[in-house]
Design an enzyme around this catalytic site. Structure first.
Site, PDB file in Angstrom:
ATOM      1  N   GLN A   1      39.674   9.609  38.174  1.00 28.04           N
ATOM      2  CA  GLN A   1      39.328   8.726  36.970  1.00 28.04           C
ATOM      3  C   GLN A   1      40.587   8.053  36.416  1.00 28.04           C
ATOM      4  O   GLN A   1      40.409   6.758  35.784  1.00 28.04           O
ATOM      5  CB  GLN A   1      38.967   9.845  35.555  1.00 28.04           C
ATOM      6  CG  GLN A   1      37.880   9.422  34.731  1.00 28.04           C
ATOM      7  CD  GLN A   1      37.226  10.570  34.229  1.00 28.04           C
ATOM      8  OE1 GLN A   1      37.084  11.621  34.776  1.00 28.04           O
ATOM      9  NE2 GLN A   1      36.724  10.158  32.896  1.00 28.04           N
TER      10      GLN A   1
ATOM     11  N   HIS B   1      59.323  40.207  40.199  1.00 27.97           N
ATOM     12  CA  HIS B   1      59.549  40.932  39.361  1.00 27.97           C
ATOM     13  C   HIS B   1      59.175  42.286  39.902  1.00 27.97           C
ATOM     14  O   HIS B   1      58.202  42.395  40.558  1.00 27.97           O
ATOM     15  CB  HIS B   1      58.427  40.747  38.383  1.00 27.97           C
ATOM     16  CG  HIS B   1      58.809  41.482  37.068  1.00 27.97           C
ATOM     17  ND1 HIS B   1      58.460  42.692  36.688  1.00 27.97           N
ATOM     18  CD2 HIS B   1      59.471  41.085  35.937  1.00 27.97           C
ATOM     19  CE1 HIS B   1      58.977  43.260  35.592  1.00 27.97           C
ATOM     20  NE2 HIS B   1      59.538  42.046  35.059  1.00 27.97           N
TER      21      HIS B   1
ATOM     22  N   TYR C   1      41.207  14.014  37.773  1.00 31.35           N
ATOM     23  CA  TYR C   1      42.340  13.063  37.139  1.00 31.35           C
ATOM     24  C   TYR C   1      42.783  11.856  38.122  1.00 31.35           C
ATOM     25  O   TYR C   1      42.988  11.079  37.478  1.00 31.35           O
ATOM     26  CB  TYR C   1      43.435  14.038  36.843  1.00 31.35           C
ATOM     27  CG  TYR C   1      43.173  14.423  35.349  1.00 31.35           C
ATOM     28  CD1 TYR C   1      42.868  15.477  34.975  1.00 31.35           C
ATOM     29  CD2 TYR C   1      43.963  13.570  34.251  1.00 31.35           C
ATOM     30  CE1 TYR C   1      42.500  15.765  33.525  1.00 31.35           C
ATOM     31  CE2 TYR C   1      44.082  13.905  32.873  1.00 31.35           C
ATOM     32  CZ  TYR C   1      43.280  15.143  32.661  1.00 31.35           C
ATOM     33  OH  TYR C   1      43.110  15.626  31.328  1.00 31.35           O
TER      34      TYR C   1
ATOM     35  N   ARG D   1      52.674  43.159  43.164  1.00 28.25           N
ATOM     36  CA  ARG D   1      52.145  42.672  44.297  1.00 28.25           C
ATOM     37  C   ARG D   1      52.700  43.648  45.497  1.00 28.25           C
ATOM     38  O   ARG D   1      53.394  44.406  45.147  1.00 28.25           O
ATOM     39  CB  ARG D   1      52.799  41.270  44.814  1.00 28.25           C
ATOM     40  CG  ARG D   1      52.369  40.134  43.866  1.00 28.25           C
ATOM     41  CD  ARG D   1      51.344  40.215  43.032  1.00 28.25           C
ATOM     42  NE  ARG D   1      49.991  39.680  44.146  1.00 28.25           N
ATOM     43  CZ  ARG D   1      49.948  38.473  44.537  1.00 28.25           C
ATOM     44  NH1 ARG D   1      50.519  37.388  43.608  1.00 28.25           N
ATOM     45  NH2 ARG D   1      48.849  38.122  45.198  1.00 28.25           N
TER      46      ARG D   1
ATOM     47  N   LYS E   1      42.089  28.961  40.031  1.00 30.99           N
ATOM     48  CA  LYS E   1      42.779  28.054  41.459  1.00 30.99           C
ATOM     49  C   LYS E   1      41.948  26.928  41.559  1.00 30.99           C
ATOM     50  O   LYS E   1      42.144  25.868  41.954  1.00 30.99           O
ATOM     51  CB  LYS E   1      43.276  28.855  42.328  1.00 30.99           C
ATOM     52  CG  LYS E   1      44.343  29.611  42.161  1.00 30.99           C
ATOM     53  CD  LYS E   1      45.021  30.291  43.373  1.00 30.99           C
ATOM     54  CE  LYS E   1      44.068  31.218  44.031  1.00 30.99           C
ATOM     55  NZ  LYS E   1      45.129  31.980  45.221  1.00 30.99           N
TER      56      LYS E   1
ATOM     57  N   TYR F   1      41.429  34.620  38.491  1.00 31.09           N
ATOM     58  CA  TYR F   1      42.598  34.170  39.372  1.00 31.09           C
ATOM     59  C   TYR F   1      41.926  33.078  40.187  1.00 31.09           C
ATOM     60  O   TYR F   1      42.441  32.209  40.405  1.00 31.09           O
ATOM     61  CB  TYR F   1      43.030  35.270  39.968  1.00 31.09           C
ATOM     62  CG  TYR F   1      43.956  35.118  40.909  1.00 31.09           C
ATOM     63  CD1 TYR F   1      45.336  34.478  40.886  1.00 31.09           C
ATOM     64  CD2 TYR F   1      43.539  35.760  42.135  1.00 31.09           C
ATOM     65  CE1 TYR F   1      46.265  34.454  42.015  1.00 31.09           C
ATOM     66  CE2 TYR F   1      44.379  35.452  43.393  1.00 31.09           C
ATOM     67  CZ  TYR F   1      45.669  34.925  42.988  1.00 31.09           C
ATOM     68  OH  TYR F   1      46.503  34.741  44.335  1.00 31.09           O
TER      69      TYR F   1
HETATM   70  N1  UDP Z   1      48.042  46.635  48.038  1.00 28.57           N
HETATM   71  C1  UDP Z   1      48.437  48.056  48.270  1.00 28.57           C
HETATM   72  N2  UDP Z   1      49.143  48.714  47.485  1.00 28.57           N
HETATM   73  C2  UDP Z   1      49.891  47.986  46.255  1.00 28.57           C
HETATM   74  C3  UDP Z   1      49.591  46.737  45.975  1.00 28.57           C
HETATM   75  C4  UDP Z   1      48.755  46.222  46.939  1.00 28.57           C
HETATM   76  O1  UDP Z   1      47.691  48.635  49.280  1.00 28.57           O
HETATM   77  O2  UDP Z   1      50.556  48.725  45.863  1.00 28.57           O
HETATM   78  C5  UDP Z   1      47.350  45.916  48.636  1.00 28.57           C
HETATM   79  C6  UDP Z   1      46.022  45.210  48.144  1.00 28.57           C
HETATM   80  O3  UDP Z   1      44.877  46.048  48.276  1.00 28.57           O
HETATM   81  C7  UDP Z   1      45.775  44.016  49.303  1.00 28.57           C
HETATM   82  C8  UDP Z   1      47.299  43.597  49.774  1.00 28.57           C
HETATM   83  O4  UDP Z   1      47.963  44.894  49.608  1.00 28.57           O
HETATM   84  O5  UDP Z   1      45.001  44.443  50.288  1.00 28.57           O
HETATM   85  C9  UDP Z   1      47.988  42.523  49.142  1.00 28.57           C
HETATM   86  O6  UDP Z   1      47.959  42.675  47.783  1.00 28.57           O
HETATM   87  P1  UDP Z   1      48.490  41.628  46.964  1.00 28.57           P
HETATM   88  O7  UDP Z   1      48.036  41.859  45.479  1.00 28.57           O
HETATM   89  O8  UDP Z   1      49.955  41.645  47.290  1.00 28.57           O
HETATM   90  O9  UDP Z   1      48.118  40.172  47.424  1.00 28.57           O
HETATM   91  P2  UDP Z   1      46.403  39.783  47.446  1.00 28.57           P
HETATM   92  O10 UDP Z   1      45.530  40.819  47.386  1.00 28.57           O
HETATM   93  O11 UDP Z   1      46.462  38.704  46.301  1.00 28.57           O
HETATM   94  O12 UDP Z   1      46.573  38.932  48.734  1.00 28.57           O
END
Ligand code: UDP
Length: 178
Positions: free
Chosen positions: A27, A46, A24, A51, A14, A10
């Site tokens: 060039q 979703h 791109y 997240r 990016k 991931y």
């Molecule tokens: N997190 C959490 N419980 C969950 C999902 C995520 O405590 O059920 C925490 C995760 O460890 C991170 C933060 O929330 O520190 C944000 O996670 P997310 O995956 O949404 O975004 P990213 O880590 O990519 O910023």
């Protein structure tokens, strides 16, 4: 940045995409614009996206435990989807010499524990908080510096976290029929 960890595909994906876009342009003269999207949330996420915002809202509405990874002291800053779309449209409408990268996000920071408490309050849920191990390479802080977006796009986010969360909770209530 850990280039070989579980998040590397991931993270590096990016970075690689940005590199290719700039190549791109160099060039082939391809007109490009690069924005860096920070944590974004809102209706139409979703429910199993994984997240934090969707996980917490779905758990709270279903009365299931809220899973806090680590001690919940890590911070994130959440941008409402409408604000993000507004910034992206502004970016697309800029002159050709505005290329970026430009950070898009909401610089207002909150700990994950505070987020959980806010969602519990807004949903009126009695879900318990449950501790889980912190995933490997989970950043302790993620907060965009939006100086460039303010200057080049005359943009800043307008939706406060509670207002955005209320919209998102309403969406999930309908979706899950709760
Ligand atoms: N997190 C959490 N419980 C969950 C999902 C995520 O405590 O059920 C925490 C995760 O460890 C991170 C933060 O929330 O520190 C944000 O996670 P997310 O995956 O949404 O975004 P990213 O880590 O990519 O910023």
């Amino acid at each position: 940045m850990n280039p070989i960890g579980p998040r590397a595909c991931y993270d590096e994906g990016k970075r690689c995409a940005e590199t290719l876009f700039f190549d791109y342009r160099r060039q082939h003269g391809l007109p490009i614009k690069v924005v860096r999207i920070f944590n974004t949330y809102g209706p139409r996420m979703h429910p199993n996206d994984g997240r934090v915002v969707s996980n917490f809202i779905v758990a709270a509405l279903q009365g299931n435990p809220i899973s806090i990874y680590g001690d919940g002291g890590q911070t994130r800053s959440f941008c409402y989807c409408d604000d993000l779309v507004d910034a992206m449209i502004r970016m697309m409408e800029t002159d050709e010499d505005v290329i970026g990268p430009i950070n898009i996000g909401n610089p207002s920071e909150i700990t994950i524990l505070q987020l959980a408490e806010t969602i519990l309050r807004l949903t009126g849920s009695k879900s318990k908080l449950e501790r889980h191990p912190l995933p490997q390479d989970d950043p302790m802080q993620r907060c965009p510096d939006i100086t460039r977006a303010r200057a080049a796009l005359d943009w800043q986010p307008h939706t406060g976290l509670e207002d955005g969360l209320k919209e998102t909770i309403g969406y999930f209530r309908k979706l899950l029929q709760l």
